[in-house]
Design an enzyme around this catalytic site. Sequence first.
Site, PDB file in Angstrom:
ATOM      1  N   THR B   1       0.840  -1.202   0.000  1.00  0.00           N
ATOM      2  CA  THR B   1       0.000   0.000   0.000  1.00  0.00           C
ATOM      3  C   THR B   1       0.872   1.248   0.000  1.00  0.00           C
ATOM      4  OG1 THR B   1      -1.656  -1.195   1.256  1.00  0.00           O
ATOM      5  CG2 THR B   1      -1.854   1.206   1.234  1.00  0.00           C
ATOM      6  N   ILE B  30     -12.090  -6.713  -0.824  1.00  0.00           N
ATOM      7  CA  ILE B  30     -11.900  -5.263  -0.691  1.00  0.00           C
ATOM      8  C   ILE B  30     -11.285  -4.993   0.675  1.00  0.00           C
ATOM      9  CG2 ILE B  30     -13.100  -3.049  -0.467  1.00  0.00           C
ATOM     10  CD1 ILE B  30     -15.120  -4.127  -2.538  1.00  0.00           C
ATOM     11  N   GLY B  31     -10.210  -4.222   0.675  1.00  0.00           N
ATOM     12  CA  GLY B  31      -9.523  -3.897   1.923  1.00  0.00           C
ATOM     13  C   GLY B  31      -9.905  -2.522   2.429  1.00  0.00           C
ATOM     14  N   THR B  51      -2.194   1.935   6.478  1.00  0.00           N
ATOM     15  CA  THR B  51      -1.621   0.773   5.808  1.00  0.00           C
ATOM     16  C   THR B  51      -1.457  -0.341   6.823  1.00  0.00           C
ATOM     17  OG1 THR B  51       0.315  -0.069   4.642  1.00  0.00           O
ATOM     18  CG2 THR B  51       0.712   1.705   6.201  1.00  0.00           C
ATOM     19  N   GLU B  53      -2.871  -4.271   8.233  1.00  0.00           N
ATOM     20  CA  GLU B  53      -3.854  -5.354   8.233  1.00  0.00           C
ATOM     21  C   GLU B  53      -5.236  -4.758   7.930  1.00  0.00           C
ATOM     22  OE1 GLU B  53      -4.830  -8.408  11.671  1.00  0.00           O
ATOM     23  OE2 GLU B  53      -2.719  -7.868  11.612  1.00  0.00           O
ATOM     24  N   GLY B  54      -5.629  -4.856   6.687  1.00  0.00           N
ATOM     25  CA  GLY B  54      -6.813  -4.139   6.215  1.00  0.00           C
ATOM     26  C   GLY B  54      -8.068  -4.425   7.008  1.00  0.00           C
TER      27      GLY B  54
END
Lengths: 195, 131
Positions: B1, B30-31, B51, B53-54
Site C-alpha cells: 500500500t 476489498i480492503g 496501511t 492489516e486491512g
Amino acid sequence: MGGWAIAVHGGAGVDPILPNERQEEAKRLLTRCLDIGISALRSNLSAIDVVELVVRELETDPLFNSGRGSALTEKGTVEMEASIMDGPKRRCGAVSGLTTVKNPISLARLVMDKTPHSYLGFAGAEEFARKQGVELVDNEYFITEDNVGMLKLAKEANSILFDYRIPTLTTCGGSAAMENQLQMNGLPISLYAPE
Amino acid sequence: TVGCVVVDKQGHCAAATSTGGLMNKMTGRIGDSPLIGSGTYACDLVAVSCTGEGEAIIRSTLAREVAAVMEYKGLNLHEAVDYVIKTRLDEGKAGLIAVSKNGEVACGFNTTGMFRGCATEDGFLEVGVWE
C-alpha cells in the site's frame, strides 16, 4: 496557519531482516516522492492535487504494493483499489477491483470530481475509466517477477500475505519464517510483505 | 500500500491511498484502502492514510478515528495518532501517516516498521523504515 506539510508511506509490516540495499532503495523512492510533493507545494498546488501527483508516482514505480508491483490474487491477477479525500468539503472518491487502469488514484479522483457517487467498483469502475479516457494497460503490466515468486510462496504456505513488496524470496520464504519468532495475525512476520 | 497526506499553505488537508491488497487474496476482496473513514480520511482538521492489516483497519475505522479523537477529545495530532494506534487496533497490526491543518505531521505504527517520509515548510525532512 502553520505552513505546508507532507507525509508519504510505502506500507507497514517490514521484514526485520530486510537487506540494507532494499531499505536504501525504498528510502530513495520515498525521498524522490517527497521532493515531487515539496516542489508542487512550493508552486502553490492545492493539497488534493499534490496527494494525487505523489501517489501516481508511487503507483508507477514497482517497488511498493500499488499500481505496477501490486500484490497478486489467488489467481495470479492484479485487482487494485484506491481512494482520495479532500478535507475542506469532505469530498471523496474511491475505486476497487481495477485490472487495467494504470493509475487507480486518478480514477478515484475522477469519481470524486465527475460523478455524483463516492465509490465505483469492478466492471462499473472499468467502464467509467474507459468513458473518461484514462490510460489503460494490460493486467500483465502490473505483475512483477518478484510478486509471482511471492505468490508461489504464499500458496506453498497456504496463507494470505500482507503486501510485502521489498523482501527478496530468500527473506520471505519458509526458512526465514522458521528463524523469525515475531508473529502477525498468527503467522510468522517473515511470511508477510509490509503493507 | 502507498499513501500521501498533505496540508497546503491555505491549511487545506487531503489524503490519498492506493494498493494492490494482499498477496494470495481472494478475488473480489476489498480492503481498507478504498474505504473512506477506514484507510483514508480528510476533513478540515486533519488528513490520514493507513496501511497494514486491512480487516483490522476496517473494524477500527482507523483514519476517521484520528479525526474523531481530535474533534471530541481535543487531542493534538501526535496524541491522536498515538492514541488510535495503541487503543483502537486490538490485535491488529497497522500504521498511518497524518497531517493537521496547523502544519503538523505525524506517523504511528505497531508493526516492526513502516516505509515512510515526511517534510514540513520549516525545513524538516525525515525518511525512515524502523522506529
